[in-house]
Each structure stands twice: as C-alpha cells, then as structure tokens.
Design a protein around this motif. Structure first.
Motif, short mmCIF file in Angstrom:
data_model
loop_
_atom_site.label_atom_id
_atom_site.label_comp_id
_atom_site.label_asym_id
_atom_site.label_seq_id
_atom_site.Cartn_x
_atom_site.Cartn_y
_atom_site.Cartn_z
N ALA A 1 12.20 0.00 -3.44
CA ALA A 1 11.12 0.72 -4.10
C ALA A 1 11.70 1.54 -5.25
O ALA A 1 12.65 2.31 -5.06
N ASP A 2 11.12 1.36 -6.44
CA ASP A 2 11.55 2.09 -7.64
C ASP A 2 10.39 2.94 -8.14
O ASP A 2 9.31 2.41 -8.43
N LEU A 3 10.63 4.26 -8.26
CA LEU A 3 9.61 5.18 -8.76
C LEU A 3 9.86 5.47 -10.24
O LEU A 3 10.97 5.76 -10.64
N SER A 4 8.80 5.38 -11.04
CA SER A 4 8.92 5.67 -12.46
C SER A 4 7.69 6.42 -12.94
O SER A 4 6.65 6.42 -12.28
N VAL A 5 7.82 7.07 -14.09
CA VAL A 5 6.71 7.76 -14.73
C VAL A 5 6.42 7.07 -16.05
O VAL A 5 7.34 6.74 -16.81
N GLU B 1 12.54 4.99 -15.16
CA GLU B 1 12.78 5.15 -13.73
C GLU B 1 13.30 6.55 -13.40
O GLU B 1 14.15 7.10 -14.09
N ILE B 2 12.75 7.13 -12.31
CA ILE B 2 13.21 8.43 -11.82
C ILE B 2 14.22 8.24 -10.69
O ILE B 2 15.31 8.79 -10.71
N ASN B 3 13.83 7.46 -9.71
CA ASN B 3 14.68 7.29 -8.53
C ASN B 3 14.28 6.02 -7.80
O ASN B 3 13.21 5.44 -8.05
N SER B 4 15.13 5.58 -6.90
CA SER B 4 14.86 4.37 -6.12
C SER B 4 15.39 4.55 -4.71
O SER B 4 16.26 5.38 -4.45
N ASP B 5 14.87 3.73 -3.80
CA ASP B 5 15.32 3.77 -2.41
C ASP B 5 15.10 2.39 -1.80
O ASP B 5 14.29 1.60 -2.29
N SER B 6 15.84 2.11 -0.74
CA SER B 6 15.74 0.83 -0.04
C SER B 6 15.60 1.07 1.45
O SER B 6 16.06 2.09 1.98
N GLY C 1 14.26 11.61 -4.21
CA GLY C 1 14.92 12.82 -4.66
C GLY C 1 13.98 14.01 -4.69
O GLY C 1 13.12 14.19 -3.81
N ASP C 2 14.11 14.85 -5.72
CA ASP C 2 13.30 16.06 -5.84
C ASP C 2 11.84 15.75 -6.17
O ASP C 2 10.97 16.62 -6.05
N ASP D 1 0.86 -1.18 0.00
CA ASP D 1 0.00 0.00 0.00
C ASP D 1 0.90 1.23 0.00
O ASP D 1 1.63 1.48 0.96
N VAL D 2 0.85 2.03 -1.08
CA VAL D 2 1.74 3.17 -1.27
C VAL D 2 0.98 4.47 -1.07
O VAL D 2 -0.07 4.70 -1.67
N LYS D 3 1.53 5.36 -0.21
CA LYS D 3 0.98 6.69 0.00
C LYS D 3 2.12 7.70 -0.18
O LYS D 3 3.04 7.75 0.63
N GLY D 4 2.04 8.47 -1.27
CA GLY D 4 3.13 9.36 -1.61
C GLY D 4 2.76 10.82 -1.63
O GLY D 4 1.60 11.19 -1.82
N ASP D 5 3.75 11.68 -1.42
CA ASP D 5 3.65 13.12 -1.63
C ASP D 5 4.62 13.45 -2.75
O ASP D 5 5.83 13.59 -2.53
N LEU D 6 4.09 13.57 -3.97
CA LEU D 6 4.91 13.66 -5.17
C LEU D 6 4.55 14.89 -6.00
O LEU D 6 3.43 15.42 -5.91
N LEU D 7 5.52 15.32 -6.82
CA LEU D 7 5.26 16.45 -7.71
C LEU D 7 4.11 16.13 -8.65
O LEU D 7 4.06 15.04 -9.24
N ARG D 8 3.21 17.09 -8.80
CA ARG D 8 2.10 16.91 -9.73
C ARG D 8 2.63 16.70 -11.15
O ARG D 8 2.09 15.91 -11.92
#
Length: 239
Positions: free
Chosen positions: A164-168, A173-178, A217-218, A51-58
């Motif tokens: 976790a890998d974030l992509s558009v 892929e934009i960025n990833s984190d562990s 990241g940003d 279950d993912v809850k993000g605060d991301l750039l529009r």
C-alpha cells in the motif's frame, strides 16, 4: 470490458475442454481421474476491490492538525501465473476428495481516492495505491467423476502479499507499507484427463483476504479489506 473478456476466455476454455470430451468415444473413457498426486502450472486473471478505511491527518503538511476518518474504494485487477501441487483420493461411486495447494505471482494493482467521512470537511486529497504481488491457497476439494471428467467444488485458506502506497494529490508519495493478509477462498472447476498423465482444467475462485492494517508514519494509518474473483486455466502432470 476486462470482466467481459475474462468471462469470454473462461467460456472458451471450458468449451474447448468439452469439445475434446465430445470427441472421445466411450471406449476411450478410462478411470484415469481417480486418485494420485499431481503437479502443474496455472495462469489467469483476477479482478476485485480494495476497501480503504484510514485515520489520517486532515492536513498532511501540518503534523499537529486534526486526525480524521477517510474512506475510499478502488478496483483491483491483473494477470497471474504460478504452480500447484495436489492429491486426489477416490471413495467409489464417482466420488473424489482431495487437497491442493498453489502459489501465484500477480500484477494486480488499483487506486482508491480516500476522502473524509464527514460531509463538507475539507483537507488533503489522499490516494492509496494497492497492489497484490503474490497469492497462495491451501484447499480441500470434493468432486464427482464421470469417466475422464471431474467436476468439483473447493474451499479453504487464502493468503497474499499486499503493498500500500499513500500519496497526496500534487505532492507525490508520502509513505508505504506492506503486509501479508490471510482470509478464505471458495470456488469450483472442471478437470479433464487429456492423456493418462496430463490433466487440463479451468477453475473459478472467489478470494477474501480480510482486513490488514497499514502504517503511514506521522500521517496516520489505514485498514484495507481486499477481495478478488479469479478465473484461470491449469495444466497438470499426474503421477
């Protein structure tokens, strides 16, 4: 489909153990389950949800765009193999208590399509790929012994490595984190002493790794809540 296959495998494994038990005569049933250290291997399959809850750039291409809340859920599933070590102590009258620790390597992956929480708000179409690469537990267990058979309940601490890998969509892929997430587990199982030293088992665990925070990241950040059901078999050597 996979969950039905997993349930069928668990039923088959339990049936095989009961069939072996059924072929043992009363004279063969010995108090070999009670007490002692054991070490073994384990393998099975897990399925659950991220279950993912993000605060991301529009708009990911515009660093000055509005940050919005975006939510999504994705299924998570894959195989696992690992090792375990434990100790049992017989209290008498068939009651057995013990402790067990295990560590498994997994190939459990899933994808969540993350969308704005606000209805009709347009923006970047984000995907979060989540994978659980390893999982460990430290548990107590309480069981009842009937000859060579031990039926038990178990519960305790669970911890695992999450990537976790974030992509558009369309941009890669934009960025990833562990992160290492820590939570709890509860379940139960059956052990059968096939010989004086070899113990076979089948076990079910429900694992809740709680919520972990991930930085992209940003573009923003996200919290991921992960849970999983595990069905697995065990083969152990008792000292």
């Amino acid at each position: 489909m996979i969950r039905r296959v997993t349930a069928a495998l668990a039923t088959t494994a339990a049936g095989a153990i009961l069939a072996i038990i059924g072929t043992s005569s009363p004279a063969q049933a010995q108090d070999t389950q009670s007490g002692g250290f054991y070490i073994g291997v384990t393998g099975g399959y897990g399925f659950g949800e991220a279950d993912v809850k993000g605060d991301l750039l529009r708009d990911h291409s515009n660093p000055s765009s509005q940050v919005v809340s975006e939510d999504g859920k994705g299924d998570l599933e894959g195989g696992m193999i690992g090792g375990l070590v434990g100790f049992d102590y017989a209290l008498g009258n068939g009651l057995v208590i013990g402790a067990v620790g295990d560590l498994s390597w997994l190939n459990a992956t899933g994808n969540a399509d993350v969308e704005p929480s606000v209805i009709n708000l347009t923006g970047s179409d984000y995907d979060v790929d989540t994978s659980l690469s390893w999982l460990g537990t430290l548990r107590g267990r309480v069981g009842f012994e009937m000859g060579d058979v031990l039926v038990y309940g178990t519960g305790g601490l669970a911890f695992g490595g999450v990537d976790a890998d974030l992509s558009v969509s369309g941009s890669g892929e934009i960025n990833s984190d562990s992160n290492t997430q820590v939570g709890w587990t509860v379940g139960g199982g059956v052990n059968y002493m096939a010989t004086d030293n070899v113990m076979l088992g089948v076990e079910y665990l429900y694992v809740d790794l709680g919520e972990g925070s991930y930085q992209f990241g940003d573009t923003g950040d996200a919290d991921i809540d992960l849970n999983m059901s595990i069905v697995r078999g065990t083969v152990s050597f008792k000292f």
